[in-house]
Each structure stands twice: as structure tokens, then as C-alpha cells.
Design an enzyme around this catalytic site. Structure first.
Site, mmCIF file in Angstrom:
data_model
loop_
_atom_site.group_PDB
_atom_site.id
_atom_site.type_symbol
_atom_site.label_atom_id
_atom_site.label_comp_id
_atom_site.label_asym_id
_atom_site.label_seq_id
_atom_site.Cartn_x
_atom_site.Cartn_y
_atom_site.Cartn_z
ATOM 1 N N ASP A 266 -2.053 -2.712 1.177
ATOM 2 C CA ASP A 266 -3.043 -1.921 1.907
ATOM 3 C C ASP A 266 -4.427 -2.521 1.624
ATOM 4 O OD1 ASP A 266 -4.115 0.282 3.348
ATOM 5 O OD2 ASP A 266 -4.572 1.263 1.451
ATOM 6 N N ASP B 18 -2.290 2.979 -1.924
ATOM 7 C CA ASP B 18 -3.013 3.928 -2.769
ATOM 8 C C ASP B 18 -2.159 5.123 -3.161
ATOM 9 O OD1 ASP B 18 -2.899 5.516 -0.533
ATOM 10 O OD2 ASP B 18 -5.025 5.376 -0.059
#
Length: 627
Positions: A325, A521
């Protein structure tokens, strides 16, 4: 050393001392009348044998009653009984003593490896100080803390539950959770995590979670369950031992019974069969491979990385494709409004206040940055809109005084056929603002790349990871700029959350069985974390979603821990394979020598206990070496 280990060590020492006295007496020539009598000699040598081997005999009987014959206790019992039957009393006792020495060493080594993991158990708070009136508090069990309670954390005490500081400043030691030695400075309004140790300041915090839902409880549960998920290598050794042990038992029986039919001398062949059984005991294999993975998980935990099972550690060793990400993983996630570009008659003030009002309730970092910029520019936040709708992956639709206000991506406006402008700044994230079908302008927002990210990506590639790919919902220009800066192989941009799962599945299909790891995350990326071969949650201290969804949890946001855990994983797999090869090679060689009558019971003891101890020492290198 535990009390049980101390007790076992005392029995071994007592048995060995008596055994040594008997050996000296037997070879002194003064007690020939006793030792030449087989019955007396047997009774004397049974004393140290039973002192050391009582637990083994009990385990053998329990296995027979439970119809689980073929284990180490059964092999040792049959082998030593055979040695007694052939009048090899001293060797029978020696086999049992040294077998127990090996078992003690294994127990101690496993305990040490477990402690390297379970040192995290020290983060468990023993009490909480709940404020009952101004200046006074009661000491309660952490389980009794309720959400909203005001807790007093004195210097040196552990924070019992996750909470928010309402008064006081202090330095908080987070090393037990994150591996980060530098204490974090906290003050009013900051979040604090359970299990961390307060420094020299007095803190008052408001409990945001009950103990069972707090970080410390989640981490301890993860650590306790880590050993349940075995690697493919461990599962193979378990299956191998189940097949291997019965085979060697029947081979020993054949060795004891068939040759004497043709050449006679039953006693010699029974002795050889007993040596064969001792050599073939699979404990070196059964203990050394799990020991290697215990050591690997322990080394990772010492580095602030929690691995949920040895299967994930084994997969980490073979990573071929790393998908990551962007926000919060490669970038800091600290968005700042850098420029306001109004369009038509709109003013910068109008653009900023409309966006801040629409983003009133959003916790997204971009929304927070817009509100912070508005507060900085105007000194106040505008009133919230009459209604708000969140369009996933697009932005916010708000009703303000009967007018529709759109704040979000270019796609949000295009869905409603609103013309947009294209800003020249390619490296910024663009937030569009529109009202009543007219674009009022754009807000440019930038997110800083983490200073350590480029070095970490370079190191990951050096380790042989062939593809490092970024997935992001951000604009293509922004994503490609970050990819170029960090040296990534590819950036896939403008993705909705569900698109990320599809892209990962496509990449897994392209990988053709090779391991794909995803780093996120741990909150917005939970579906992708679950779908990848290995999901790694970054910067997830205190995040329930990360701990639940990920297979590996980095307890801070330092991406440089990724190459470190890859090295640990590869070293773990390499050591486990070394142990297997060494144990099988030594056992095979001495088994052949025993069958030919060249290797005696002492060689058998080395093939069992000696090999096991050497494999354990090899595994324990993981705990001592830096990675």
C-alpha cells in the site's frame, strides 16, 4: 530454569552419581562377588536406572494403554530392557541417563526459545489505578477497568489499557511492543497503548477500551497461539516420524530374530537390535525443527515483529512478489494542504471552508489535513452540513442549505458529468470541490515519502524479491511519482478497495505458485491482507484490524523491519534443513554400523542424544545472532 527442570536435573545428577559409584566398584576388583552375580548386579544398576528413567517407563506404559506405542519412551524402554536382558547393565543405565540428559537439554532450550517469545508476557499489566475522586484512586485488576474510567499511571508503571492522555506529560517506553528503544513523548490528547511503561511523569488517561479488547491482550493472545500454526517442514517431520518409528521398531525385531536363526548367538543380535532402536529414536528430528522455528519467531519478536505462526515465517523465506500500500506504508500519511486553486468566481476561503464542512466527521488523513488547514487559516471550523453520504473510493456528498456539495476525487465529479480542471502539480493528491453541479476548484495535498522507504525497498530487492509493486487509490500521476522516487517495479493506481483484492488475485495468478506478500496499514487493507499468501500489517500499534487480519504484525511503522524479518525467516528455514540433513545422515550411518556389529550402545547414545543436542545448539544460533 523452572522448578520442574530443577527437579529433573536433581534426579539426573543423583542417578549419575550412583551409576558412577557402581562403575568404579565394578572395575575396582573389590566387589567381584557382588557384580559377578547377575541378580545382585541387576538390582544395583536398577537403582540409578529407575531414578532417572521412572518418567520414561511411565510414559511408555501410558502410551501402551492409549494404543500409542511408537514414541521415544517406548523405544528407550524396549532398548534398555533388551540391554538388561543381555547382561549389559551399565550400558542400559547409561542409555537412560544420557537420554534424560538430552531430554533435559531439549526442555531447557525450548524454554529459552519460548521465553524469547514470551518475554512479551512481561508487558501484561498486573494492576490499574482507577481515580475515584480528585487526588485519590483505588487499585483494581485490569479486567475491571471500564471504558471511560480515569486511570492514574505513576512513573515506572505499565499502562493497563489503551487510552487517551487527559493530563500530564511523560516519556513512554514502547520497546516491549515495537522494538524501538527511543521513548515516545506523550502529552494531553495523545493516544497511549497498553503494555507500554510510563517514564518519569504522572499521567492521567481516559480508558478507551476494556482490557480484553486492548492491544496488550490482543498481542498476548497472538503470541500464545503462534506455535499452533506449523510450517510445512514441521508437518512433514511429524508425518515422517509417525511412519518412520514403526518401521525401525519392526526392523529391530527382525534384526534380533532373523540372523540368529542362521548364525546363532541370540544375545549378540538382541544387543545389536537394542543399539539399532536407540539410534533410530526420532527425537533429534522431532525437536530440532520446531526449535529452529521457535528461535526464528523469537528473533522476530525481539525485533518488534510478531509472526502468527511458523507457517507464515516459512512463507516469508520464499517471498517472490511484494505488494505494498502507499499511504502509511511507504509514505508518512501526514497530509498537508499545499495549494488552493479556485475556479470561476469561487474564493480560496470558500473552497477551503466548504471542503472542511463536508469532511466534518471523516477520519481519513486527507479530511484531517483539510480541517487542520481551515482551522489554521480561519481560526474556526465551519458548521457541519445537514447530511453527509460517503461514496466508497470517490469522496463525500453533503447537503448544505439545500445545495449539494461534492468533495473528493475526479471520478466523483465525472460520475455527475461535472467538468473538472487538471492541475499541473503531478506529485500532489488532488481533492475536487463542487457545488450544485459546478466545480469550484481543487485542493492540492501532499504526503511525504518515509525517509527510510527507499533504502528498505532497495534492501528487499537485494534479498532476491523480484517484484515490488505498489497499489494505491491515489491519482496515477501521484502513484507513478512515488514509484519512481522509491525504485518500485510498478505502481497500480486509482484503485477502489475492492479493486485491490482483484489486482492481488491477478498478481497471485501471474506468480504461478510463488509467494506473494502484501503490506498494508491493517485497517482499510484488511481484505487484501487476508487474501495474500502473507499479509503484513505496518504501523499498526493499537489497531485491532491489523492484528486480526494480518499474518505478520510490524509493531511500528518502520518498513526497514521487512527485510530484517525476511532474513530471519530464510535463516530459520536454512537451519531447520541443516538439522534434518545432519540428523538423518548421522543416524543412517550409525544404523548401518550397528546392524553390522561395528557400532555399540555408546555410538547409539551419540546418534540419539548427541545429534539432538547438536541440532538444538544449531537452532539456538537464531537467538544469538543479529540479522
Amino acid at each position: 530454569m523452572t522448578s520442574r527442570q530443577k527437579k529433573e536435573l536433581s534426579k539426573i545428577i543423583a542417578g549419575f552419581f550412583i551409576y558412577l559409584l557402581l562403575i568404579l566398584g565394578e572395575h575396582s576388583g573389590r566387589f567381584d562377588l557382588i557384580f559377578e552375580n547377575r541378580l545382585y548386579a541387576l538390582l544395583l544398576f536398577l537403582v540409578p536406572y529407575l531414578i532417572c528413567g521412572y518418567d520414561v517407563l511411565k510414559g511408555c506404559i501410558r502410551g501402551i494403554l492409549n494404543r500409542q506405542l511408537f514414541d521415544e519412551s517406548f523405544l528407550m524402554t524396549i532398548a534398555t530392557f533388551g540391554a538388561f536382558a543381555t547382561a549389559q547393565f551399565s550400558e542400559a543405565v547409561a542409555v537412560m541417563i544420557f537420554y534424560q540428559v538430552g531430554e533435559f537439554f531439549q526442555s531447557y532450550a525450548v524454554g529459552r526459545s519460548r521465553r524469547s517469545i514470551s518475554d512479551l508476557m512481561d508487558i501484561a499489566p498486573e494492576f490499574a489505578n482507577r481515580e475515584v475522586a480528585e487526588g485519590s484512586f483505588e487499585t483494581i485488576d485490569p479486567d475491571e477497568v471500564e471504558i471511560g474510567d480515569i486511570l492514574v499511571i505513576r512513573p515506572g508503571e505499565k499502562i493497563p489499557v489503551d487510552g487517551t492522555v487527559i493530563s500530564g506529560t511523560s516519556l513512554v517506553n514502547t520497546s516491549a511492543l515495537t522494538g524501538e528503544s527511543v521513548p515516545a513523548n506523550v502529552s494531553e490528547g495523545d493516544l497511549v497503548i497498553s503494555g507500554c511503561i510510563n517514564g518519569d511523569g504522572l499521567l492521567r488517561i481516559r480508558a478507551d477500551k476494556a482490557y480484553d479488547d486492548s492491544t496488550v491482550a490482543k498481542v498476548l493472545e497472538l503470541v500464545e497461539n503462534a506455535s499452533e500454526k506449523k510450517s510445512q517442514t514441521e508437518n512433514f517431520i511429524t508425518r515422517f516420524a509417525r511412519v518412520y518409528t514403526p518401521i525401525v521398531v519392526f526392523a529391530a525385531i527382525a534384526l534380533a530374530l532373523i540372523p540368529p536363526i542362521f548364525v546363532g548367538d541370540f544375545s549378540t543380535w538382541i544387543y545389536r537390535a537394542c543399539s539399532f532402536l536407540v539410534i533410530s529414536c526420532p527425537c533429534a528430528l522431532v525437536i530440532s525443527v520446531p526449535m529452529a522455528f521457535f528461535g526464528g519467531i523469537g528473533a522476530a519478536s525481539a525485533a518488534g515483529v510478531l509472526v502468527k505462526g511458523s507457517n507464515y515465517l516459512e512463507l516469508m523465506a520464499g517471498i517472490d512478489t511484494l505488494v505494498t500500500d502507499k499511504t502509511g506504508t511507504l509514505t508518512k500519511g501526514n497530509f498537508k494542504v499545499t495549494k488552493l486553486i479556485p475556479q470561476g468566481d469561487a474564493s480560496p476561503f470558500e473552497l477551503l471552508t466548504l471542503a472542511a464542512a463536508a469532511e466534518s466527521y471523516s477520519t481519513h488523513p486527507i479530511a484531517v489535513s483539510i480541517r487542520e488547514a481551515c482551522l489554521l487559516e480561519t481560526g474556526v471550523l465551519p458548521p457541519s452540513p445537514d447530511s453527509i453520504s460517503n461514496i466508497s473510493g470517490r469522496g463525500i456528498v453533503a447537503d448544505m442549505d439545500g445545495k449539494e456539495v461534492l468533495v473528493g476525487s475526479e471520478l466523483l465529479l465525472k460520475d455527475r458529468s461535472i467538468d473538472v480542471i487538471a492541475p499541473e502539480d503531478e506529485a500532489s493528491t488532488v481533492t475536487y470541490v463542487a457545488r450544485d453541479g459546478i466545480c469550484l476548484g481543487v485542493i492540492l495535498i501532499r504526503d511525504e515519502v518515509k525517509p527510510e522507504a527507499r533504502e528498505a525497498i532497495s534492501e528487499i530487492k537485494t534479498l532476491g524479491v523480484s517484484q515490488v509493486i505498489m497499489l494505491t487509490g491515489d491519482r496515477d500521476a501521484v502513484g507513478q511519482a512515488v514509484a519512481r522516487e522509491l525504485g518500485l517495479n510498478k505502481a497500480l493506481t486509482e484503485l477502489l478497495p475492492q479493486d485491490k483484492v482483484l489486482r492481488v488475485e491477478e498478481l497471485m495468478a501471474e506468480a504461478k505458485g510463488r509467494t506473494l506478500c502484501f503490506i498494508g496499514d491493517g485497517i482499510n487493507d484488511a481484505p487484501v491482507l487476508r487474501r495474500a499468501d502473507v499479509g503484513i500489517a505496518m504501523g499498526s500499534l493499537g489497531s485491532d484490524a491489523a492484528i486480526e487480519a494480518a499474518d505478520v504484525v510490524i509493531m511500528d511503522d518502520n518498513i526497514k523491519r521487512i527485510p530484517r524479518v525476511i532474513r530471519i525467516a530464510r535463516r530459520t528455514v536454512r537451519i531447520s534443513r541443516q538439522n534434518i540433513a545432519f540428523a538423518l545422515a548421522v543416524k543412517a550411518g550409525i544404523l548401518i554400523l550397528a546392524g553390522l556389529g561395528i557400532a555399540n550402545m555408546w555410538a547409539a547414545v551419540f546418534a540419539d542424544v548427541g545429534v539432538a543436542v547438536l541440532c538444538i545448539l544449531n537452532s539456538m544460533r537464531l537467538l544469538r545472532q543479529k540479522h
